[in-house]
Design an enzyme around this catalytic site. Sequence first.
Site, PDB file in Angstrom:
ATOM      1  N   HIS A   1       0.853  -1.187   0.000  1.00  0.00           N
ATOM      2  CA  HIS A   1       0.000   0.000   0.000  1.00  0.00           C
ATOM      3  C   HIS A   1       0.889   1.238   0.000  1.00  0.00           C
ATOM      4  O   HIS A   1       1.544   1.521   0.994  1.00  0.00           O
ATOM      5  CB  HIS A   1      -0.918  -0.021   1.224  1.00  0.00           C
TER       6      HIS A   1
ATOM      7  N   HIS B   1       2.799  -2.750   7.118  1.00  0.00           N
ATOM      8  CA  HIS B   1       1.734  -1.814   6.720  1.00  0.00           C
ATOM      9  C   HIS B   1       1.618  -0.672   7.713  1.00  0.00           C
ATOM     10  O   HIS B   1       2.247  -0.667   8.766  1.00  0.00           O
ATOM     11  CB  HIS B   1       0.387  -2.548   6.651  1.00  0.00           C
TER      12      HIS B   1
ATOM     13  N   GLU C   1       1.240   4.097   2.837  1.00  0.00           N
ATOM     14  CA  GLU C   1       1.562   3.715   4.212  1.00  0.00           C
ATOM     15  C   GLU C   1       3.078   3.683   4.395  1.00  0.00           C
ATOM     16  O   GLU C   1       3.693   2.625   4.486  1.00  0.00           O
ATOM     17  CB  GLU C   1       0.937   2.341   4.525  1.00  0.00           C
TER      18      GLU C   1
ATOM     19  N   GLU D   1       1.125  -3.907  11.476  1.00  0.00           N
ATOM     20  CA  GLU D   1       0.521  -2.589  11.254  1.00  0.00           C
ATOM     21  C   GLU D   1       1.100  -1.580  12.234  1.00  0.00           C
ATOM     22  O   GLU D   1       1.083  -1.809  13.438  1.00  0.00           O
ATOM     23  CB  GLU D   1      -1.002  -2.660  11.469  1.00  0.00           C
TER      24      GLU D   1
HETATM   25 ZN   LIG Z   1      -1.953  -1.550   4.279  1.00  0.00          ZN
END
Ligand SMILES: [Zn+2]
Length: 785
Positions: free
Chosen positions: A350, A446, A353, A517
Amino acid sequence: MNFNNNNNNDSSSEDDINVYETLTKLLPANELLPRKLTIDIDVKSLYPLKPLPQFYKTYVPFLEESTHRHCAITETAINDENRTLLDYYDENKQNLVYKRFDQLDLGKRTTNDRTYFATLIANFKKAHPRVFFRGEALFDQKLTSYTSDQIQFDSNFESGNLFCAFKKSENVFDLIIQNDINTRGNTQWFFFSVTGAKAGQTIQFNLLNHLKNGSLFNEGLQPAVYSIKDNQINGTEWCRDGFNISYFKSPFIKEYPLTLKKKYYQLRFHYTFKHNDDKVYFAHSYPYTYTNLLEFLNTQLDDQERNQHLSRKVLCTTLGGNTCEVLTITSNSLQRRAYRKGVVFLARQHPGEPQGSFVMQGIIDFLTSNNPQAEYLRQNCIFKLFPMMNPDGVVNGNYRCGLEGSDLNRRWKKPNKYLHPSVYYAKKYVKGFSKERQIILVIDLHGHSRKQSSFVYGCAYSSQVKTIERVFALLMAKLNPFMDYPSCTFRIENAKDKTARIQLWRELKINWVYTYECSFYGQQQKHYQIKDYLNCGISICNALSQIVKDTSKEFTNQANVPDIQQQILEELGKMPQTDDQDNGSDSSQSEAELSDDELVQLFQPKTYSTKQKNFLKQQEFNNKKKPQPVNPKPTINTQKTSILQESPSKNSDQKPPMSSQKPKNTQYRIQAPQRLKQIEQTKIPDPPLMVDKSVQTDDWMYRQWLIQMGKMKKQQEYQSCTPTRNIYKSSSQSVTRFIVKNNSTKNDRGRIDSISLVTPGLQNKLISSSQQRQMMRYSGSNFMS
Ligand SMILES: [Zn+2]
């Protein structure tokens, strides 16, 4: 840009160095064996969170605005419930002060709902040069003199994202951020610069078109800010700044799908400029561009000590022409290399990010260092790192997608070689790596826009607490002051079935596959700084070194190795079950993706997915049934090109070849296999082969093809049953595939039959085991780093 802590001039730099040194100067590996986890030590107290660097403040304290921060803002404007951004544009076009792609006619409207404001549709048949920055348009951190005293915006640089800006009043600007290229949404990431403000001037920014219905901006998150003047005078790097921040429902509804009347969300923040003639950048988080990565890797490879353990390879080239790389880190000694475990790290699927890249940089920087623990890990593991899976998205300022307009972390089940090359090749690479050695850990890095702290998503079928999948997560949480174990979830969600995490877990049966994350914000209402993200990476390595067995002692001294996994499992059994509810940012946004009929207008035929090819076939079939109208309605393609103000292109020659010539009823048309054609390397055009249906067999067809092609070499090869080395390479599974297009009857038209043939020689004669070994070596050679 300097990400290292050592040169930071802010007030907390001394403590930072202490934290950094504590983390990097851990006990040498030998003393850790036999290892015991010191669970009773409160690790978090060793690394207390640092307060934000202090800036001189002229702004209103947060508390005064707190009533405004929870959707209490009421717009006095028009009460029309059905206004879109296009309506907004019509009302305000005289106030337009900036648009990123100045060739776009923003006012162009079409009658259907296929026009999306803030979307740039990149047509790959006529790639528009300004769509793709290949690293040459960087955001510059040098100050040039600005003559204008007007506020000016810019986002025409790498990773920039601002579609257009409107001046509402002297100090209020409405901004529209850009949809991910080739999608009708996915707005979240923003990154733009402002010049022309005076010292002390406060400006209100309204970002009108966010999509998520909640945001950390309502919990205290501030935009990332970089002032060039402040950097020159005070040495301030990227920091968090801005005040009176709120995130609330916007008065505008989404253009797509119009019928649902979904509202946009608006981010409002204020910023007081500190210097005259300054250029100030604003972003959702500290940016980490493709160029930043290349620069970092170059410094690593220039270092004579670090490059001993690091090698760099091109994995593939992306649609935008950027290279996606894979790094290998391991000890260059050959001792017990076969026993080393595999570890895989991925980042930036992504693009919006950037935290993932900082964590990745922390990992790489630590693993190539001369720290004894890093040396221990290098001797016992082989690391494969994919530092930027989506360079196109990063370069172009996307939030979630690549240039093809799809979320790469939803394509791991069946990636398309041409549309999602980095996923296709990375998956292939990891699968090959898993055949070579046991992979014990995969982490996909992420950023999370809804939760604080950092945490992992893991995979587990049962809701039982005591699962082996949780062991490493708990260990990481124990050693990482920035990680929060109760926020971790372990399950298989249907919506995330096609993510790297779940697919690798399913297909490779690796227990420790995690999505890691890191919050955009921080924890305990304090912002993460760049060095905190870097330290998260170091902590992951630290946890790994606790649990990786010393392979040099595995067989001689096994009894002395304590079973850390067992200890942690026991501890897990005593813990309360974590709340597995997750409504975070990792969810699917598929409604923003373009439909197949829209996408096939954009790409070369070879990049079509099977679904799109089927769609094209169906369309072709339907067109044949209906007589063409004399004055055809504008197609999607012409509408799109009119938005781009380009002349409509007739792309009929670029569509997959359909049945334009009608062959006779009893004949098939056979196309020679593409791979073999390449091996032939002859310039003779391949004539279509007409085959009598009544006598066809697989073997017969292959012979006919050889004769028809008139390739003496191939014929000899066939007769002598001794395939050349090239054939091994071209068809390692010894299967050649023929595609037969069936045009014989009306009902069968367009049906495709595929016939697999065993390559001659391999067919009649069983392959000797030495040949088999040779073939395996070819297919596995990529992974013998
Ligand atoms: Zn992500």
